[in-house]
Design an enzyme around this catalytic site. Structure first.
Site, short mmCIF file in Angstrom:
data_model
loop_
_atom_site.label_atom_id
_atom_site.label_comp_id
_atom_site.label_asym_id
_atom_site.label_seq_id
_atom_site.Cartn_x
_atom_site.Cartn_y
_atom_site.Cartn_z
CD GLU A 315 -3.25 0.64 2.07
OE1 GLU A 315 -4.20 -0.09 1.80
OE2 GLU A 315 -3.14 1.21 3.17
CG HIS A 346 4.44 -29.79 4.06
ND1 HIS A 346 4.91 -31.06 3.80
CD2 HIS A 346 5.09 -29.36 5.17
CE1 HIS A 346 5.77 -31.41 4.75
NE2 HIS A 346 5.91 -30.39 5.58
CE LYS A 455 -11.26 2.48 1.10
NZ LYS A 455 -10.62 3.40 2.00
#
Ligand code: F6P
Length: 479
Positions: A315, A346, A455
């Site tokens: 950010e 894994h 947004k």
């Protein structure tokens, strides 16, 4: 993406230069950053170290600490360091005292609460959750539950298990205007009923909005607007973390961060961990042109470090224009991924060892921890070292499918054992590394305009969805 700029064989350098590990490492603040496993020659290293002078990092650090406008798009200084200063101004002392008093009460069980819902997202969630997870000594009274996104099932599950009359609420939001946080906070307010007013607190820079929401004015734990969300851990946003770990450990963490501030201020060069981290990330991103960076923790306490750094680095540094609004012509933030070392072994490590693309890694670990299973900790360390060896030196015997090419850039970040001071030092050093990178790249680390458009559009689309619920056939992305 391949390491197109890499012509260096790190396995060869490690074999032929017995001094390399010593020379290519920095010990600072209890942390050793060892970058011997990064394809970097001695000569290239000298050039890299010169970046601090050629970009005048020292002057930029002076500007940061003297409250100059380092966030030009929002016309703000970045003063998060004063949140952890030994003697900040009286308002800050008062704000710190208030949230630490509350944390102390919650930790000691003096509020009569068994549980706390911490609602917040991004910087109002990642830092505090990391700290709580890393430094929990299991001696606090209130269990903290972290809620960040609008996950109705999780909210339902949690609220079915908890007793609203024994549960507190912390709404952490710098803006007190973030959709996810307010949606969850409204649901929590309804669930708590009459107890909401006396058992809720807001950590925010917008007292007005918190009070309008219904928070009692005396329960608003304020912090200044110049604190960036992803730098806000040290403010009242950290109250739930402090409730988990206790006031004393939180203060020790602040003290560690303070030492990192001093170090960065006095030595804006390769002696400080912050600057060396920045130089390393610069070299991986621009020197080797590698678009990713994995933060892999073999210290289980730091399982969430990768998530925290994902926001802090991406950010802050994921920018396409420089500080003067001109396009940048070179890469900026890498894609940060991460998690717990042996879990990732894994899942993704096969691709890291033998896949055609190169992903550099920062392997994080400690030598010991104080729990009942010290040998498990040694096992963690052995895996860290084994992976470092295999990734850098590879394997040349056996059939083609058994061979490992090696030469994958690996740096190690190690400490004796993770203490509150050490964690504070580390997190503050990463904050400063981000600032140093922004200076090297000429960009603004303190704004995040890119997230705003989503947004805005989501709010418009939501109105449309409320009017006419979607079907799979008619779904479009039009606002
Ligand atoms: O993702 C954007 C952002 O503004 C982050 O910078 C911030 O940490 C997060 O949203 C939450 O913001 P707030 O604390 O204002 O709710």
């Amino acid at each position: 993406m391949s390491q197109k700029n890499n012509t260096v064989d790190v396995a060869n350098l490690l074999e032929t230069d017995s001094e390399r590990r010593k020379r290519f490492s920095t010990l600072d603040g209890g942390w050793r950053l060892d970058y011997a496993g990064v394809p970097l020659t001695r000569a290239a290293r000298e050039g890299l170290l010169g970046l601090t002078d050629s970009t005048d990092l020292a002057e930029a650090v002076r500007a940061l600490f003297s409250a100059a406008i380092v966030n030009p798009s929002e016309n703000q200084p970045a003063l998060h360091m004063s949140l952890r200063a030994a003697t900040p101004d009286p308002d800050l002392i008062d704000q710190r005292g208030r949230f630490l008093d509350l944390a102390d009460d919650l930790h000691a069980g003096r509020q009569g609460l068994t549980d706390v819902l911490h609602i917040g997202i991004g910087g109002s969630d990642l830092g505090p959750r990391l700290v709580a997870d890393a430094l929990d000594a299991f001696d606090g009274h209130a269990r903290v539950h972290w809620l960040s996104t609008m996950d109705g099932r999780r909210f339902e599950q949690l609220t079915r298990q908890l007793d609203p009359s024994r549960t507190g609420l912390v709404v952490a939001s710098k803006s007190f205007g973030t959709e996810e946080t307010l949606t969850l906070a409204r649901a929590a307010r309804a669930w708590m009923g009459d107890g909401f007013t006396e058992r809720s607190w807001a950590s925010t820079a917008r007292r007005d909005r918190a009070v309008e929401f219904g928070m009692a004015p005396e329960r608003v734990l304020e912090f200044p607007g110049w604190v960036g969300g992803r730098f806000s851990l040290w403010s009242s946003v950290g109250v739930s973390a402090a409730a988990v770990i206790g006031r004393a450990r939180f203060e020790q963490m602040l003290a560690g961060a303070r030492q990192a501030d001093r170090r960065f201020r006095e030595h804006p060069d390769a002696r400080s961990l912050a600057v060396m981290l920045a130089l390393l990330m610069h070299y991986l991103r621009r020197g080797l042109d590698l678009p990713t960076l994995g933060v892999v923790s073999y210290e289980p306490r730091l399982a969430l470090l990768g998530d925290y750094l994902q926001q802090l680095i991406m950010e802050s540094l994921g920018k396409g224009v420089d500080r003067n609004d001109r396009p940048v012509d070179q890469p900026t933030a890498p894609l940060i991924f991460g998690g717990r070392g042996t879990d990732l072994q894994h899942s993704i490590f096969q691709a890291l060892h033998q896949g055609p693309e190169t992903h550099p890694l920062l392997l994080v670990g400690s030598l010991a921890d104080d729990h009942a299973y010290p040998e498990w900790h040694r096992a963690q360390l052995s895996h860290l070292l084994a992976q470092a060896r295999a990734l850098t030196q590879g394997r040349s015997d056996g059939a083609a499918f058994q061979r490992l090419p090696g030469n994958r850039p690996v740096a190690l970040l190690l400490t004796e054992r993770l203490t509150p001071e050490g964690l504070g030092y580390l997190l503050a050093s990463f904050e400063h590394a981000v600032y140093a990178l922004a200076v090297f790249w000429g960009i603004n680390a303190f704004d995040q305009w890119g997230v705003e458009e989503g947004k805005r559009l989501a709010a418009q689309i939501r109105q449309r969805l409320d009017r006419a619920p979607a079907s799979l056939e008619n779904l479009t992305v039009e606002p």
